[in-house]
Design a protein around this motif. Structure first.
Motif, PDB file in Angstrom:
ATOM      1  N   LEU A 172      43.332  45.566  35.985  1.00 50.57           N
ATOM      2  CA  LEU A 172      43.559  45.377  37.412  1.00 50.57           C
ATOM      3  C   LEU A 172      42.643  46.223  38.285  1.00 50.57           C
ATOM      4  N   SER A 173      42.463  47.468  37.931  1.00 48.82           N
ATOM      5  CA  SER A 173      41.651  48.334  38.788  1.00 48.82           C
ATOM      6  C   SER A 173      40.232  47.789  38.925  1.00 48.82           C
ATOM      7  N   THR A 218      48.404  43.328  42.660  1.00 47.98           N
ATOM      8  CA  THR A 218      48.405  44.796  42.658  1.00 47.98           C
ATOM      9  C   THR A 218      49.048  45.355  43.922  1.00 47.98           C
ATOM     10  N   ILE A 250      51.874  48.918  35.996  1.00 50.28           N
ATOM     11  CA  ILE A 250      51.495  47.539  36.322  1.00 50.28           C
ATOM     12  C   ILE A 250      50.181  47.188  35.615  1.00 50.28           C
ATOM     13  N   ASP A 251      49.220  48.087  35.680  1.00 51.32           N
ATOM     14  CA  ASP A 251      47.900  47.847  35.088  1.00 51.32           C
ATOM     15  C   ASP A 251      48.002  47.661  33.569  1.00 51.32           C
ATOM     16  N   THR A 262      49.855  44.246  32.626  1.00 53.66           N
ATOM     17  CA  THR A 262      49.302  43.004  33.147  1.00 53.66           C
ATOM     18  C   THR A 262      48.008  42.714  32.401  1.00 53.66           C
ATOM     19  N   HIS A 312      57.320  40.603  42.264  1.00 54.40           N
ATOM     20  CA  HIS A 312      57.188  42.067  42.289  1.00 54.40           C
ATOM     21  C   HIS A 312      58.037  42.668  43.404  1.00 54.40           C
ATOM     22  N   ALA A 336      44.155  39.305  41.887  1.00 54.78           N
ATOM     23  CA  ALA A 336      44.424  40.655  41.385  1.00 54.78           C
ATOM     24  C   ALA A 336      44.804  41.581  42.529  1.00 54.78           C
ATOM     25  N   LEU A 382      52.403  47.644  44.118  1.00 56.69           N
ATOM     26  CA  LEU A 382      52.472  48.970  44.742  1.00 56.69           C
ATOM     27  C   LEU A 382      53.556  49.039  45.806  1.00 56.69           C
ATOM     28  N   PHE A 385      51.431  52.403  39.342  1.00 59.52           N
ATOM     29  CA  PHE A 385      50.188  51.626  39.303  1.00 59.52           C
ATOM     30  C   PHE A 385      49.748  51.409  37.866  1.00 59.52           C
ATOM     31  N   VAL A 422      40.391  44.508  41.019  1.00 56.72           N
ATOM     32  CA  VAL A 422      40.594  44.812  42.441  1.00 56.72           C
ATOM     33  C   VAL A 422      39.293  45.317  43.055  1.00 56.72           C
TER      34      VAL A 422
END
Length: 151
Positions: A49-50, A64, A41-42, A45, A139, A60, A68, A38, A53
């Motif tokens: 993202l968190s 995401t 990716i975050d 990118t 992905h 997003a 995952l 995670f 999201v």
């Protein structure tokens, strides 16, 4: 009259205990790899993202979630490929999982660069962007490729 006795083998309890312990240890390794995946990716990118999201940015969420799922493919196959003693299996899973995640993230970023997708503006948009489905498919597809390369 024929009476039969139903009895467990003497080592049954210890075998179950070892199995439960192995499940718990592989679950911890899997969780560590998923968290690492995670954040990989975050970090790679554009945008956070968190936060996107949590705020419900649809693109997003799509990117995401697909990231995952792709990480899960890699982690599952890394665990599946782990053979031998428990300690060797856990270490193999961890190493293959980390390498697989790094390769998968790099491949997705490369694919985004080649296709000239502005992923930053796509994931930050409050409106659904069809290009997010392309990124999501990349992905998942690349996660499968990397997972089977591990196997």
């Amino acid at each position: 009259m024929d009476y039969t006795t139903l009895a467990l083998d003497p080592g049954f309890g210890s075998a179950i205990g070892r199995g439960i312990g192995a499940i718990a240890l592989y679950a911890v390794v899997g969780l560590v790899l998923m968290v690492f995946g995670f954040y990989a990716i975050d970090w790679t990118t554009p945008g956070k993202l968190s936060i996107l999201v949590r705020n419900g940015a649809p693109n997003a969420v799509i990117v995401t979630a697909s990231g995952l799922v792709s990480m899960a493919f890699i982690v599952v196959v890394a665990i599946l490929s782990a053979v031998g003693k428990l300690d060797e299996g856990l270490l193999t899973s961890l190493i293959y999982g980390i390498v697989g995640i790094v390769v998968q993230v790099a491949a997705v970023r490369l694919l985004e660069w080649v296709t000239r997708l502005d992923i930053g503006s796509i994931i930050e948009s409050d409106k659904f962007a069809p290009a997010s489905v392309v990124v999501a498919a990349a992905h998942v597809a690349l996660g499968l490729v990397v997972a089977f390369a591990i196997y």
